[in-house]
Design a protein around this motif. Structure first.
Motif, short mmCIF file in Angstrom:
data_model
loop_
_atom_site.label_atom_id
_atom_site.label_comp_id
_atom_site.label_asym_id
_atom_site.label_seq_id
_atom_site.Cartn_x
_atom_site.Cartn_y
_atom_site.Cartn_z
N ARG A 104 0.84 -1.20 0.00
CA ARG A 104 0.00 0.00 0.00
C ARG A 104 0.88 1.25 0.00
NH1 ARG A 104 -5.08 1.84 1.38
NH2 ARG A 104 -5.16 3.88 2.39
N VAL A 105 0.53 2.22 -0.81
CA VAL A 105 1.12 3.56 -0.74
C VAL A 105 0.14 4.51 -0.07
CG1 VAL A 105 2.05 5.50 -2.08
CG2 VAL A 105 2.54 3.13 -2.79
N ASP A 106 -1.07 4.60 -0.65
CA ASP A 106 -2.13 5.42 -0.08
C ASP A 106 -3.45 4.99 -0.74
OD1 ASP A 106 -2.07 6.63 -2.65
OD2 ASP A 106 -0.75 8.22 -1.94
N ASP A 107 -4.49 5.79 -0.58
CA ASP A 107 -5.79 5.44 -1.16
C ASP A 107 -5.78 5.47 -2.68
OD1 ASP A 107 -6.83 5.07 1.35
OD2 ASP A 107 -7.76 7.06 1.46
N GLU A 108 -4.79 6.14 -3.27
CA GLU A 108 -4.74 6.31 -4.72
C GLU A 108 -3.83 5.30 -5.41
OE1 GLU A 108 -3.36 9.66 -8.04
OE2 GLU A 108 -3.47 10.18 -5.91
N LYS A 109 -2.71 4.92 -4.74
CA LYS A 109 -1.70 4.13 -5.44
C LYS A 109 -1.24 2.92 -4.62
CE LYS A 109 0.12 7.95 -8.22
NZ LYS A 109 1.31 8.74 -8.59
N GLN A 110 -0.76 1.92 -5.38
CA GLN A 110 -0.13 0.74 -4.81
C GLN A 110 1.25 0.57 -5.44
OE1 GLN A 110 -3.44 -1.60 -6.30
NE2 GLN A 110 -3.74 -2.48 -4.27
N LEU A 111 2.15 -0.02 -4.69
CA LEU A 111 3.49 -0.31 -5.18
C LEU A 111 3.58 -1.79 -5.55
CD1 LEU A 111 6.91 0.83 -3.93
CD2 LEU A 111 6.46 -1.63 -3.97
N PHE A 112 4.17 -2.08 -6.71
CA PHE A 112 4.41 -3.45 -7.15
C PHE A 112 5.91 -3.69 -7.27
CE2 PHE A 112 0.04 -3.07 -8.12
CZ PHE A 112 -0.49 -4.32 -8.41
N VAL A 113 6.36 -4.83 -6.76
CA VAL A 113 7.74 -5.27 -6.93
C VAL A 113 7.76 -6.18 -8.16
CG1 VAL A 113 9.71 -6.44 -5.88
CG2 VAL A 113 8.12 -5.14 -4.45
N ASN A 135 -2.01 3.16 -10.35
CA ASN A 135 -3.17 3.94 -9.92
C ASN A 135 -4.36 3.00 -9.77
OD1 ASN A 135 -5.73 5.58 -10.43
ND2 ASN A 135 -4.21 7.20 -10.19
N ARG A 136 -4.97 3.00 -8.60
CA ARG A 136 -6.06 2.06 -8.33
C ARG A 136 -7.26 2.29 -9.25
NH1 ARG A 136 -5.82 -0.01 -2.70
NH2 ARG A 136 -4.04 0.93 -1.62
N GLN A 137 -7.55 3.52 -9.57
CA GLN A 137 -8.74 3.83 -10.35
C GLN A 137 -8.51 3.67 -11.85
OE1 GLN A 137 -11.71 4.31 -8.92
NE2 GLN A 137 -10.64 3.96 -6.97
N SER A 138 -7.44 4.23 -12.36
CA SER A 138 -7.21 4.23 -13.81
C SER A 138 -6.47 2.99 -14.28
CB SER A 138 -6.41 5.47 -14.20
OG SER A 138 -5.08 5.40 -13.69
N GLY A 139 -5.75 2.33 -13.37
CA GLY A 139 -4.94 1.19 -13.77
C GLY A 139 -3.64 1.57 -14.44
N GLU A 140 -3.32 2.86 -14.49
CA GLU A 140 -2.09 3.31 -15.14
C GLU A 140 -0.87 2.95 -14.29
OE1 GLU A 140 -2.47 7.45 -15.92
OE2 GLU A 140 -3.91 7.18 -17.56
N TRP A 141 0.22 2.62 -15.01
CA TRP A 141 1.48 2.26 -14.37
C TRP A 141 2.50 3.38 -14.53
CZ3 TRP A 141 1.77 -2.24 -11.67
CH2 TRP A 141 0.83 -3.24 -11.96
N GLU A 142 3.39 3.51 -13.55
CA GLU A 142 4.54 4.39 -13.68
C GLU A 142 5.73 3.75 -12.97
OE1 GLU A 142 4.77 7.99 -11.07
OE2 GLU A 142 2.62 7.57 -10.76
N VAL A 143 6.91 3.96 -13.53
CA VAL A 143 8.13 3.42 -12.93
C VAL A 143 8.51 4.29 -11.74
CG1 VAL A 143 10.56 2.89 -13.28
CG2 VAL A 143 8.92 2.49 -15.13
#
Length: 292
Positions: A63-72, A81-89
């Motif tokens: 968990r990062v916050d209500d908006e984002k999650q971190l993936f290893v 982004n939980r809502q949009s599904g967009e990824w960023e490095v």
């Protein structure tokens, strides 16, 4: 000590079920099928399940916050982004090495995350263990074959990790404020005389380390100094990693794998790859959010 009942919590079969994580804010249990590039989720209250197809191999979520999650992932750390599904490095790690992927990971009480890498074919000493916090990445331990058992004492002063290939678990003193090691690792559990390999672990509020034993069909409990406390039988030979679940982290779930089993072996191990619930109260802990 009586043997607790163990039941199937999710019937989905994973080739390599790993990286379970529970988010109390959403009452959601996550776990990965690493080799299939899938993230599974189970909402505990409704028992609704979902599957997210991933664009890469990934092995842990935080968990990062209500908006984002971190993936290893096999390329390093990504944000989703939980809502949009967009990824960023967020932070690249071994992205130029197509022979390796990520494996075990855990968030330290300080908000740092330790994560491991390994060869996709478990090549000797091809992986490493890394530390990340607030934009900074450091390699802690190189030449790791199968990094596992990353977890931390409740106060953050001790980190645990293992190399499943050598079947040894280590503990190392840490700075509680940063999660960085401040001393050399100490061999804590020597697993070579036991059935199976030291796989994923979690550490409860009393400092007990609960370890899944790959090939041993069990979950072992160890004291902080490596004294064996008890064992719980898991109905799948290749148990992979435990996780505390529930609003108060009062129960344990365990992932497993069906990888490497031929038809006969799968027939002898019919629950392989499923997710299990142990009917035993524990004094667990919920992982904090990671500081990105």
């Amino acid at each position: 000590m009586s043997e607790p009942a163990v039941s199937v919590l999710c019937e989905t079969v994973c080739e390599l079920g790993e990286g379970p994580s529970y988010e109390a804010e959403t009452q959601t249990l996550y776990w990965f099928d690493i080799v299939a590039s899938r993230l599974h989720s189970l909402h505990l209250a409704s028992h609704e399940t979902n599957v997210l197809e991933l664009p890469f191999l990934a092995s842990a979520i935080a968990r990062v916050d209500d908006e984002k999650q971190l993936f290893v992932t096999e390329h390093g750390l990504h944000l989703r982004n939980r809502q949009s599904g967009e990824w960023e490095v967020l932070c690249a790690a071994e992205e130029d090495n197509p022979q390796t992927r990520s494996n075990d990971a855990r968030v330290h009480p300080s908000g740092a995350i330790w994560f491991g890498t390994m060869g996709k074919n478990a090549e000797d000493e091809a992986g490493a263990i890394y530390w990340y916090r607030a934009g900074e990445l450091r390699q802690l331990y190189p030449r790791i074959t199968i990094p596992n058992s990353i977890c931390f004492s409740p106060d953050g002063a001790i980190a645990y990790f293992a190399d499943t290939r050598s079947n040894r678990m280590y503990r190392v003193a840490c700075n509680p404020d940063t999660g960085l090691p401040v001393d050399e690792p100490i061999l804590t559990v020597e697993g070579n005389e036991m059935v199976g390999g030291i796989d994923g672990s979690v550490c409860d509020a009393e400092g007990t380390v609960w370890n899944a034993r790959w090939g041993g069909a069990r979950l072992d409990a160890w004291s902080p100094d490596g004294q064996f406390l008890r064992s719980v039988t898991i109905p799948a030979r290749q148990a992979t990693c435990p996780v505390f679940i529930g609003d108060n982290a009062e129960r344990l779930a365990v992932t497993s794998a069906a990888a490497g089993l031929d038809e006969a072996a799968r027939g002898a191990d019919p629950e392989a790859g499923k997710l299990f619930l142990i009917d035993m109260p524990v004094n667990g802990r919920l992982d904090p959010a990671v500081v990105v």
